[in-house]
Motif scaffolding. Structure first.
Motif, PDB file in Angstrom:
ATOM      1  N   LEU A  91       0.833  -1.128  -0.103  1.00  0.00           N
ATOM      2  CA  LEU A  91       0.029   0.057   0.015  1.00  0.00           C
ATOM      3  C   LEU A  91       0.911   1.083   0.063  1.00  0.00           C
ATOM      4  N   ASP A  92       0.569   2.319  -1.021  1.00  0.00           N
ATOM      5  CA  ASP A  92       1.224   3.441  -0.626  1.00  0.00           C
ATOM      6  C   ASP A  92       0.532   4.207   0.308  1.00  0.00           C
ATOM      7  N   ILE A  93       0.954   4.751   1.592  1.00  0.00           N
ATOM      8  CA  ILE A  93       0.058   5.241   2.360  1.00  0.00           C
ATOM      9  C   ILE A  93       0.432   6.765   2.809  1.00  0.00           C
ATOM     10  N   SER A  94       0.982   7.286   1.498  1.00  0.00           N
ATOM     11  CA  SER A  94       1.565   8.671   1.690  1.00  0.00           C
ATOM     12  C   SER A  94       0.236   9.617   1.974  1.00  0.00           C
ATOM     13  N   GLY A  95      -0.893   9.214   1.173  1.00  0.00           N
ATOM     14  CA  GLY A  95      -1.981  10.132   1.035  1.00  0.00           C
ATOM     15  C   GLY A  95      -2.768   9.620   2.413  1.00  0.00           C
ATOM     16  N   ALA A  96      -2.976   8.469   2.774  1.00  0.00           N
ATOM     17  CA  ALA A  96      -3.866   7.903   3.786  1.00  0.00           C
ATOM     18  C   ALA A  96      -3.393   8.803   5.120  1.00  0.00           C
ATOM     19  N   LEU A  97      -2.057   8.643   5.361  1.00  0.00           N
ATOM     20  CA  LEU A  97      -1.736   9.018   6.767  1.00  0.00           C
ATOM     21  C   LEU A  97      -2.422  10.442   7.121  1.00  0.00           C
ATOM     22  N   PRO A  98      -2.163  11.693   6.269  1.00  0.00           N
ATOM     23  CA  PRO A  98      -2.804  12.776   6.493  1.00  0.00           C
ATOM     24  C   PRO A  98      -4.331  12.576   6.482  1.00  0.00           C
ATOM     25  N   TYR A  99      -4.881  11.845   5.786  1.00  0.00           N
ATOM     26  CA  TYR A  99      -6.435  11.575   5.692  1.00  0.00           C
ATOM     27  C   TYR A  99      -6.971  11.307   6.991  1.00  0.00           C
ATOM     28  N   PHE A 100      -6.338  10.234   7.687  1.00  0.00           N
ATOM     29  CA  PHE A 100      -6.752   9.572   8.812  1.00  0.00           C
ATOM     30  C   PHE A 100      -6.215   9.983   9.998  1.00  0.00           C
ATOM     31  N   HIS A 101      -5.462  10.995   9.997  1.00  0.00           N
ATOM     32  CA  HIS A 101      -4.531  11.982  11.170  1.00  0.00           C
ATOM     33  C   HIS A 101      -3.929  10.808  11.862  1.00  0.00           C
ATOM     34  N   THR A 102      -3.088   9.949  11.187  1.00  0.00           N
ATOM     35  CA  THR A 102      -2.458   9.026  12.320  1.00  0.00           C
ATOM     36  C   THR A 102      -1.087   8.637  11.560  1.00  0.00           C
ATOM     37  N   ASP A 103      -0.275   7.665  12.222  1.00  0.00           N
ATOM     38  CA  ASP A 103       1.225   7.632  11.780  1.00  0.00           C
ATOM     39  C   ASP A 103       1.098   5.897  11.196  1.00  0.00           C
ATOM     40  N   PRO A 104       2.070   5.728  10.310  1.00  0.00           N
ATOM     41  CA  PRO A 104       2.089   4.027   9.922  1.00  0.00           C
ATOM     42  C   PRO A 104       1.778   2.946  10.918  1.00  0.00           C
ATOM     43  N   ALA A 105       2.156   3.087  12.097  1.00  0.00           N
ATOM     44  CA  ALA A 105       1.696   2.142  13.217  1.00  0.00           C
ATOM     45  C   ALA A 105       0.315   2.215  13.469  1.00  0.00           C
ATOM     46  N   GLY A 106      -0.137   3.333  13.452  1.00  0.00           N
ATOM     47  CA  GLY A 106      -1.866   3.492  13.785  1.00  0.00           C
ATOM     48  C   GLY A 106      -2.492   2.929  12.314  1.00  0.00           C
ATOM     49  N   LEU A 107      -2.132   3.323  11.485  1.00  0.00           N
ATOM     50  CA  LEU A 107      -2.711   2.711  10.153  1.00  0.00           C
ATOM     51  C   LEU A 107      -2.759   1.368  10.093  1.00  0.00           C
ATOM     52  N   ALA A 108      -1.481   0.798  10.385  1.00  0.00           N
ATOM     53  CA  ALA A 108      -1.387  -0.682  10.443  1.00  0.00           C
ATOM     54  C   ALA A 108      -2.398  -1.506  11.501  1.00  0.00           C
ATOM     55  N   ALA A 109      -2.537  -0.814  12.711  1.00  0.00           N
ATOM     56  CA  ALA A 109      -3.348  -1.446  13.651  1.00  0.00           C
ATOM     57  C   ALA A 109      -4.760  -1.055  13.188  1.00  0.00           C
ATOM     58  N   MET A 110      -5.244  -0.184  12.588  1.00  0.00           N
ATOM     59  CA  MET A 110      -6.648  -0.046  12.095  1.00  0.00           C
ATOM     60  C   MET A 110      -6.728  -1.128  11.061  1.00  0.00           C
ATOM     61  N   ILE A 111      -5.942  -1.394  10.079  1.00  0.00           N
ATOM     62  CA  ILE A 111      -6.209  -2.491   9.315  1.00  0.00           C
ATOM     63  C   ILE A 111      -6.034  -3.925  10.045  1.00  0.00           C
ATOM     64  N   ARG A 112      -5.218  -4.118  10.962  1.00  0.00           N
ATOM     65  CA  ARG A 112      -5.461  -5.582  11.677  1.00  0.00           C
ATOM     66  C   ARG A 112      -6.728  -5.269  12.197  1.00  0.00           C
ATOM     67  N   ALA A 113      -7.174  -4.474  13.083  1.00  0.00           N
ATOM     68  CA  ALA A 113      -8.499  -4.573  13.642  1.00  0.00           C
ATOM     69  C   ALA A 113      -9.553  -4.940  12.923  1.00  0.00           C
ATOM     70  N   ARG A 114      -9.773  -4.192  11.640  1.00  0.00           N
ATOM     71  CA  ARG A 114     -10.891  -4.479  10.717  1.00  0.00           C
ATOM     72  C   ARG A 114     -10.757  -5.607  10.062  1.00  0.00           C
ATOM     73  N   ALA A 115      -9.349  -6.313   9.901  1.00  0.00           N
ATOM     74  CA  ALA A 115      -9.457  -7.862   9.193  1.00  0.00           C
ATOM     75  C   ALA A 115      -9.685  -8.822  10.259  1.00  0.00           C
ATOM     76  N   LEU A 116      -9.478  -8.669  11.583  1.00  0.00           N
ATOM     77  CA  LEU A 116      -9.919  -9.544  12.781  1.00  0.00           C
ATOM     78  C   LEU A 116     -11.220  -9.556  12.950  1.00  0.00           C
ATOM     79  N   ALA A 117     -11.907  -8.216  12.882  1.00  0.00           N
ATOM     80  CA  ALA A 117     -13.503  -7.960  13.459  1.00  0.00           C
ATOM     81  C   ALA A 117     -14.496  -8.535  12.084  1.00  0.00           C
TER      82      ALA A 117
END
Length: 360
Positions: A52-78
């Motif tokens: 994933l190119d997350i250069s645009g997603a980081l400011p959109y979600f107001h988070t850092d790479p660790a936060g974005l990865a945690a979001m993806i993991r939580a959604r995949a598990l749920a």
């Protein structure tokens, strides 16, 4: 800064770990949809990963790479009961390397300042395109780690491996990757996979697995009325690293001997020797309808005869099961050292060598 030259981790590698092992193709497509809800720039890496190119997603979600990865993991598990392994880095190569030994659920963030120290102790086989044969050539020059390779003169690497491969190795050993994440979904393909019960060093056992996988692909292609334009072999080793090679048959084919020969040539090109192989994955790609494929005309009747035998074997498998017709080399050894023309051979066939394979 771009994902190719910057120091900020703007590329995220994600590998999925569903409960049953690798995801089924349909489930993998759904998981890619989950990633595309985060960023539209998602590059599929079948059968179980993506970039994933997350250069645009980081400011959109107001988070850092660790936060974005945690979001993806939580959604995949749920939503899919699927865990993930993630790594964020400045470019695709580094993101994949950073995730190579991470267990399910882990995340690694690699910044540009950490690249040299991270790469230095890694073996050259950690890089894509460097198999045991190339590593052996480098070892003869004393270049056994990426740190040593990074310090070696470029002409030395070019003389050892060739101009193109040597230049590419020179860049990769320094963490330089000129590629970027390209949005892409997996092309239609059929995949057959074999998991060895233990680390397999015997090349004959590896070839036997490839023979069985090629038969699986050939049978599936003919049943679907398709031919394959490419064959890709992925070897996963005991240390979780992988090597992938792709080769085109002489012409798009569904003929098992053609697929087997191509698989053997791919295997031989890797120069595995005593490599500890854990998994072999054979993938038939660039699928097309069989009736659109062109066949080379020949005066030799053997190819047509072989195809008639193949069609008869397919009918037997369809009627009596996939073990009704088995390559002789996959049969277990006879009790007295050789086969006789007796019912004993027929009784032994159903207990023929049966690898732990999956066909998708």
């Amino acid at each position: 800064m771009s994902a190719r030259t910057g120091t900020a981790p703007t590329v995220l590698y994600v590998r999925f770990h569903p409960p049953g092992g690798e995801p089924e193709p349909a489930d993998y497509e759904v998981l890619l949809d989950l990633l595309e809800a985060i960023t539209p720039v998602v590059q599929a890496l079948p059968p179980d990963a993506a970039l994933l190119d997350i250069s645009g997603a980081l400011p959109y979600f107001h988070t850092d790479p660790a936060g974005l990865a945690a979001m993806i993991r939580a959604r995949a598990l749920a939503t899919h009961s699927t865990d993930t392994t993630s790594a964020a880095a400045p470019n695709p190569l580094l993101a994949q390397l950073a995730a190579r030994t991470q267990p399910a659920g882990d995340l690694r963030v690699l910044t540009g300042q950490q690249v040299a120290a991270f790469l230095a102790p890694l073996p050259p086989t950690a890089l894509p395109g460097i198999g045991p044969a190339a590593a052996h050539t480098l070892a003869q020059l004393g270049l056994t780690t990426l740190g040593l390779i990074a310090a070696a003169p470029l002409p030395t690497l070019q003389r050892a491996l060739g101009t193109g491969p040597g230049t590419r190795l020179h860049q990769h050993a320094r963490g330089i990757d000129p590629t970027s994440v390209v949005p892409a979904r997996p092309e239609p393909a059929i995949t057959a996979e074999h998991h060895f019960p233990a680390d397999e060093l015997d090349p004959d056992r590896q070839r036997a697995a490839l023979l069985h996988l090629a038969h699986q692909l050939g049978t599936a292609l003919r049943a679907r009325g398709q031919v394959a334009g490419t064959l890709t072999l992925t070897v996963r080793y005991a240390d979780r690293t992988t090597t992938t090679r792709t080769r085109r048959p002489a012409q798009p084919t569904d003929h098992t001997p053609d697929l087997t020969g191509t698989a053997y040539r791919l295997h031989h090109s890797l120069g595995l020797q005593r490599a500890r192989v854990r998994t072999l994955l054979l993938r038939a790609g660039e699928l097309a309808p069989a009736d659109t494929a062109h066949r080379q005309l020949t005066l030799d009747p053997a190819p047509d005869l072989a195809r008639r035998h193949e069609a008869a074997a397919d009918r037997a498998r369809h009627r009596f099961g996939h073990r009704a017709v088995t390559p002789a080399s996959l049969l277990p050894p006879p009790p007295h050292g050789r086969w006789e023309n007796s019912p004993a051979r027929e009784r032994a066939a159903p207990s023929s060598w049966e690898p732990d394979h999956q066909l998708q």
